[in-house]
Design an enzyme around this catalytic site. Structure first.
Site, PDB file in Angstrom:
ATOM      1  N   ASP A   1      -0.039   2.708   7.145  1.00 40.19           N
ATOM      2  CA  ASP A   1       0.362   1.605   6.276  1.00 40.19           C
ATOM      3  C   ASP A   1       0.165   1.948   4.797  1.00 40.19           C
ATOM      4  O   ASP A   1      -0.722   2.720   4.452  1.00 40.19           O
ATOM      5  CB  ASP A   1      -0.493   0.374   6.649  1.00 40.19           C
ATOM      6  CG  ASP A   1       0.168  -0.914   6.222  1.00 40.19           C
ATOM      7  OD1 ASP A   1       1.299  -0.878   5.687  1.00 40.19           O
ATOM      8  OD2 ASP A   1      -0.452  -1.981   6.419  1.00 40.19           O
TER       9      ASP A   1
ATOM     10  N   ASN B   1       9.900  -4.096  12.246  1.00 41.48           N
ATOM     11  CA  ASN B   1      10.429  -3.367  11.082  1.00 41.48           C
ATOM     12  C   ASN B   1      11.956  -3.412  10.981  1.00 41.48           C
ATOM     13  O   ASN B   1      12.515  -3.180   9.913  1.00 41.48           O
ATOM     14  CB  ASN B   1       9.973  -1.894  11.085  1.00 41.48           C
ATOM     15  CG  ASN B   1       8.504  -1.722  10.751  1.00 41.48           C
ATOM     16  OD1 ASN B   1       7.868  -0.743  11.170  1.00 41.48           O
ATOM     17  ND2 ASN B   1       7.933  -2.648  10.003  1.00 41.48           N
TER      18      ASN B   1
HETATM   19  C1  FPP Z   1       4.204   1.065   6.507  1.00 40.44           C
HETATM   20  O1  FPP Z   1       4.133   1.117   5.116  1.00 40.44           O
HETATM   21  C2  FPP Z   1       5.004   2.175   6.942  1.00 40.44           C
HETATM   22  C3  FPP Z   1       6.157   2.080   7.651  1.00 40.44           C
HETATM   23  C4  FPP Z   1       6.753   0.822   8.113  1.00 40.44           C
HETATM   24  C5  FPP Z   1       6.903   3.279   7.997  1.00 40.44           C
HETATM   25  C6  FPP Z   1       6.046   4.422   8.398  1.00 40.44           C
HETATM   26  C7  FPP Z   1       6.914   5.541   8.592  1.00 40.44           C
HETATM   27  C8  FPP Z   1       6.663   6.787   8.167  1.00 40.44           C
HETATM   28  C9  FPP Z   1       5.421   7.259   7.504  1.00 40.44           C
HETATM   29  C10 FPP Z   1       7.687   7.797   8.425  1.00 40.44           C
HETATM   30  C11 FPP Z   1       7.547   8.273   9.806  1.00 40.44           C
HETATM   31  C12 FPP Z   1       8.237   9.500   9.938  1.00 40.44           C
HETATM   32  C13 FPP Z   1       8.391  10.131  11.087  1.00 40.44           C
HETATM   33  C14 FPP Z   1       9.024  11.434  11.055  1.00 40.44           C
HETATM   34  C15 FPP Z   1       7.973   9.583  12.385  1.00 40.44           C
HETATM   35  P1  FPP Z   1       4.814  -0.042   4.298  1.00 40.44           P
HETATM   36  O2  FPP Z   1       6.180   0.395   3.926  1.00 40.44           O
HETATM   37  O3  FPP Z   1       4.694  -1.300   5.068  1.00 40.44           O
HETATM   38  O4  FPP Z   1       3.929  -0.076   3.016  1.00 40.44           O
HETATM   39  P2  FPP Z   1       3.542  -1.377   2.201  1.00 40.44           P
HETATM   40  O5  FPP Z   1       2.744  -2.249   3.129  1.00 40.44           O
HETATM   41  O6  FPP Z   1       2.717  -0.820   1.084  1.00 40.44           O
HETATM   42  O7  FPP Z   1       4.815  -2.001   1.739  1.00 40.44           O
END
Ligand code: FPP
Length: 228
Positions: free
Chosen positions: A11, A59
């Protein structure tokens, strides 16, 4: 004591980017680079299984531009990394409903799973289109379909996406949030939980080491008496 199975809720990519004045997608890119770094490190530590929560069923309701960016980031990653994954003995599995993804993405994922199936150095589970409640319900429905009247834990676990994999010993969530957000709800019954304020792209090997040290200092009792 090294955990056999470590699971991550990655996260804080968006906030990491925003704080640096970058578009959110750059955070996802940095988060993807970090995934590779953490897998490599885990291998040197002798950890057997890693699970990453990469894309939940919830998501899909993010803005379309972010969702499509994540789709292409994920499929580019596996296309780019497949050779190295095979060489490093990684066995990749996807946990979740892959039918929710566009066909070209799904094909990359299925191919990755197929081409790494003989990997015996480390198992890497990537939760995509995953939600724990949906996973539990689909296990229940599969059992009902078989006409069973009563199930035991072993039978139930065999219907989950994690069939055959030990439960996570340690679940790490980055970015300061302290909840499981529909991740491995059945499997986490006795998992140790570790929360850190660091955003996922900043969760480096040192931070991982700190989490492993903290894990080593906990006493796991599974509802009984001291294990150590
Ligand atoms: C949460 O951070 C993250 C996600 C919803 C996506 C996670 C995905 C990756 C790290 C890429 C995965 C890649 C592969 C190759 C499997 P957020 O966007 O919710 O962050 P925030 O809470 O700060 O907005």
């Amino acid at each position: 004591m090294i955990p056999r199975h470590v699971a991550f809720i990655m996260d804080g990519n968006g906030r990491w980017a925003q704080e640096l004045g970058l578009p959110r997608n750059q955070g996802h890119r940095a988060g993807t680079d970090n995934l590779k770094r953490i897998i490599k490190y885990a291998r040197t530590k002798g950890i057997e299984v890693l699970t990453f929560y990469a894309f939940s069923t919830e998501n899909f309701s993010r803005p379309l531009s972010e969702v499509t960016f994540l789709f292409s980031l994920i499929s580019e990653y596996f296309q780019r990394e497949i050779q190295e994954m095979i060489e490093e003995g990684m066995q990749v599995h996807f946990l979740g409903d892959l039918s929710l993804f566009p066909r070209p993405v799904r094909m990359v994922l299925e191919k990755t799973q197929q081409l790494t199936e003989k990997g015996d150095a480390i198992r890497v589970n990537i939760a995509l289109g995953y939600g724990a409640r949906a996973e539990i319900l689909s296990a229940v429905n599969a059992l009902l379909k078989e006409g069973v009247e009563k199930v035991d834990e072993e039978q139930f676990a065999s219907k989950l996406y994690t069939a055959g994999v030990p439960d996570p010993d340690l679940i790490i969530r980055t970015s300061g949030e302290q909840r499981l957000s529909n991740f491995l709800l059945y499997q986490s019954a006795y998992s140790e939980l570790y929360f850190t304020d660091r955003y996922w792209p900043d969760f480096d090997t040192e931070a991982f080491e700190e989490a492993l040290t903290e894990y080593g200092s906990r006493s796991r009792r599974y509802g009984g008496i001291e294990e150590k």
